[in-house]
Design a protein around this motif. Structure first.
Motif, PDB file in Angstrom:
ATOM      1  N   LEU A 249      35.319  41.832  40.904  1.00  0.00           N
ATOM      2  CA  LEU A 249      35.467  42.499  39.614  1.00  0.00           C
ATOM      3  C   LEU A 249      34.960  41.649  38.459  1.00  0.00           C
ATOM      4  CD1 LEU A 249      38.807  44.510  39.842  1.00  0.00           C
ATOM      5  CD2 LEU A 249      36.523  45.044  40.685  1.00  0.00           C
ATOM      6  N   ALA A 250      34.996  40.327  38.599  1.00  0.00           N
ATOM      7  CA  ALA A 250      34.474  39.464  37.534  1.00  0.00           C
ATOM      8  C   ALA A 250      32.969  39.683  37.378  1.00  0.00           C
ATOM      9  CB  ALA A 250      34.776  38.000  37.839  1.00  0.00           C
ATOM     10  N   GLU A 251      32.259  39.806  38.497  1.00  0.00           N
ATOM     11  CA  GLU A 251      30.822  40.057  38.464  1.00  0.00           C
ATOM     12  C   GLU A 251      30.526  41.427  37.850  1.00  0.00           C
ATOM     13  OE1 GLU A 251      26.633  40.170  39.262  1.00  0.00           O
ATOM     14  OE2 GLU A 251      28.087  38.555  38.940  1.00  0.00           O
TER      15      GLU A 251
ATOM     16  N   ALA B 169      41.630  37.433  38.685  1.00  0.00           N
ATOM     17  CA  ALA B 169      40.962  37.212  39.981  1.00  0.00           C
ATOM     18  C   ALA B 169      41.546  38.110  41.069  1.00  0.00           C
ATOM     19  CB  ALA B 169      41.056  35.741  40.390  1.00  0.00           C
ATOM     20  N   LYS B 170      41.838  39.349  40.702  1.00  0.00           N
ATOM     21  CA  LYS B 170      42.364  40.329  41.651  1.00  0.00           C
ATOM     22  C   LYS B 170      41.354  41.460  41.812  1.00  0.00           C
ATOM     23  CE  LYS B 170      47.336  39.665  40.793  1.00  0.00           C
ATOM     24  NZ  LYS B 170      48.583  40.352  40.331  1.00  0.00           N
ATOM     25  N   GLY B 171      41.622  42.321  42.815  1.00  0.00           N
ATOM     26  CA  GLY B 171      40.794  43.494  43.030  1.00  0.00           C
ATOM     27  C   GLY B 171      41.620  44.764  42.926  1.00  0.00           C
ATOM     28  N   PHE B 172      40.953  45.915  43.012  1.00  0.00           N
ATOM     29  CA  PHE B 172      41.689  47.179  42.977  1.00  0.00           C
ATOM     30  C   PHE B 172      42.643  47.297  44.164  1.00  0.00           C
ATOM     31  CE2 PHE B 172      37.821  48.347  40.513  1.00  0.00           C
ATOM     32  CZ  PHE B 172      38.461  48.646  39.308  1.00  0.00           C
ATOM     33  N   GLY B 173      42.290  46.669  45.284  1.00  0.00           N
ATOM     34  CA  GLY B 173      43.155  46.706  46.460  1.00  0.00           C
ATOM     35  C   GLY B 173      44.537  46.154  46.198  1.00  0.00           C
ATOM     36  N   SER B 174      44.657  45.238  45.209  1.00  0.00           N
ATOM     37  CA  SER B 174      45.965  44.656  44.890  1.00  0.00           C
ATOM     38  C   SER B 174      46.916  45.714  44.327  1.00  0.00           C
ATOM     39  CB  SER B 174      45.824  43.509  43.885  1.00  0.00           C
ATOM     40  OG  SER B 174      45.347  43.996  42.629  1.00  0.00           O
TER      41      SER B 174
END
Length: 451
Positions: free
Chosen positions: A409-411, A441-446
């Motif tokens: 997600l940062a990219e 530093a997380k993603g949607f999956g979290s």
């Protein structure tokens, strides 16, 4: 090979595949599809209402497909239209479709006949009186839909589920035309409705749990993959698709040609590029919507003004030989695009495939983040299921939200900020949820794990 050696080689190949990105993506979709059936706030023990007979209002292409979907599930259905001619045309197409399936060996002739006989026709709206589920599938025109639902409120039995097949309109506004908004919801099928697996089930603010359960249950019996959406313009899929359509127009004005855009999207894994998809759906559909809303798309509008509606006129973004669906680049379209750029004062530039893919995909992911934050979709996986089953997203990439996590997600946030500045559109800047997850530093999956 000797048997033992071959067995070991097979196992090694299996383990390689098991750890592949494609395998992980497909397992994600497998579990996301099953999770989509769960409604977190639905009380335990809610049962669907019985559906012994259904009715479909509108015998056009979509109504025909919905009627066949119901008949395929063994549900008797009344197909209703305003004239005998429209009804006869619809029934003829349905019969031809079933005959074709039988001729190809996909359906036993007696089964084709049985399904055909489950569909009866009527020209009076009063024919809905014995239906437990009514699905309205008329033109995407709010005044017309409202008038139909006022009549349905009067003509249908108490407890009948009243569904609209709208792809964009406000289901709550339609429900407000009745004295029983709890019975009203959206059942958004995708064309051709008898083939496409996705069913967006649109939950209004007053939709009763047992009505929602009924739509989910009927959808499952029809072999559909149901995903629940809240009410907003375009729901989940079309709301995100609108962002891609905006970028298609911008890319063409900046320097890309339709064949270049489609080639990049095909290489990414979609079965069809956005320009060819527009030609298939009909460019005039979006043109009419834009005229009603007072918005413009310089290139697409110009094509429509020249009568280039897509496959139906043998020319749109591409040229089509009569009877063929194979798109061929058209020098006239290329010239029109270049002239439009010049008229708008834009100096055209070469645009590489990576930029095309990022601008096709990242704005949709960004809109997906807004959809999640607003509660329109319950889970990131629901969005992925919508795009895999309804819009041809390559299953090996697991859906847009899953893909976003794989990229990082940062990219994606960095690239969105770049494009927002490049085209001067702040709506491309990272949505608050995307920005917050990227910063942590997380993603949607979290989000699914936290739920």
């Amino acid at each position: 090979m000797p048997f033992d050696e071959a067995a070991e080689t097979e196992r090694q190949m299996f383990m390689t595949l098991l750890g592949s990105e494609e395998s992980k993506a497909q397992r994600h979709i497998f579990f996301a599809e099953r999770a989509a059936r769960k409604v977190p706030d639905m009380p335990a023990g809610v049962k669907p209402r019985p559906v012994a007979r259904a009715a479909v209002i509108g015998a056009g292409t979509m109504g025909q497909g919905i009627a066949m979907s119901l008949a395929n599930a063994g549900i008797p259905v009344t197909l209703i239209d305003t004239t005998d001619e429209a009804l006869a045309r619809g029934r003829a197409n349905i019969e031809a479709t079933y005959r074709s399936s039988a001729a190809r060996g996909n359906l036993a002739p007696e089964e084709a006949e049985k399904r055909t006989e489950l569909i009866r026709g009527a020209t009076a709206l009063e024919a809905v009186s014995d239906a437990d589920l009514i699905i309205e599938a008329v033109f995407e025109e709010m005044r017309l839909k409202k008038s139909i639902f006022r009549e349905l409120d009067r003509l249908t039995a108490p407890g009948a589920v009243l569904a609209t097949n709208t792809s964009t309109l406000d289901v709550d506004a339609i429900a407000a035309e009745t004295a029983r908004p709890g019975d009203v919801l959206g059942m958004h099928f995708f064309s051709p409705a008898n083939i496409m697996k996705l069913l967006e089930i649109v939950r209004g603010k007053a939709t009763a749990f047992d009505a929602l359960k009924t739509a989910m249950d009927v959808g499952q019996h029809m072999g559909k993959v149901g995903v629940i959406s809240g009410v907003c313009d375009g729901f989940i899929g079309n709301r995100m698709l609108h962002k891609r359509s905006t970028e298609v127009e911008r890319l063409m004005i900046e320097g890309a040609l339709p064949q270049e855009i489609d080639a990049a999207v095909l290489e990414f894994g979609f079965p069809m590029g956005p320009c060819a998809m527009g030609d298939l759906a009909g460019l005039d559909v979006g043109w009419r919507i834009r005229k009603e809303r007072g918005t413009k798309a310089p290139i697409s509008d110009a094509l429509c003004e020249e009568g280039r509606y897509g496959q139906k006129t043998d020319k749109g973004y591409f040229l089509y030989e009569t009877g063929s669906r194979v798109p061929r680049p058209d020098p006239e379209v290329d010239a029109l695009i270049v002239a439009t750029s010049k008229r708008l004062g834009v100096t055209r530039r070469a645009i590489d495939k990576q930029e095309i893919v990022e601008r096709m995909v990242y704005p949709m992911i960004n809109e997906g983040a807004r959809i999640l934050e607003e509660g329109i979709a319950m889970r990131p996986g629901d969005i992925d299921v919508v795009w895999v089953y309804g819009y041809g997203w390559p299953v090996a990439r697991g859906g847009p939200m899953y893909y976003a996590d794989r990229v990082g997600l940062a990219e994606i946030a960095a690239r969105l900020n770049h494009y927002a500045g490049q085209v001067g559109d702040e709506s491309l800047a990272p949505a608050p949820l995307l920005a917050r997850l990227a910063a942590d530093a997380k993603g949607f999956g979290s989000l699914s794990q936290e739920a």
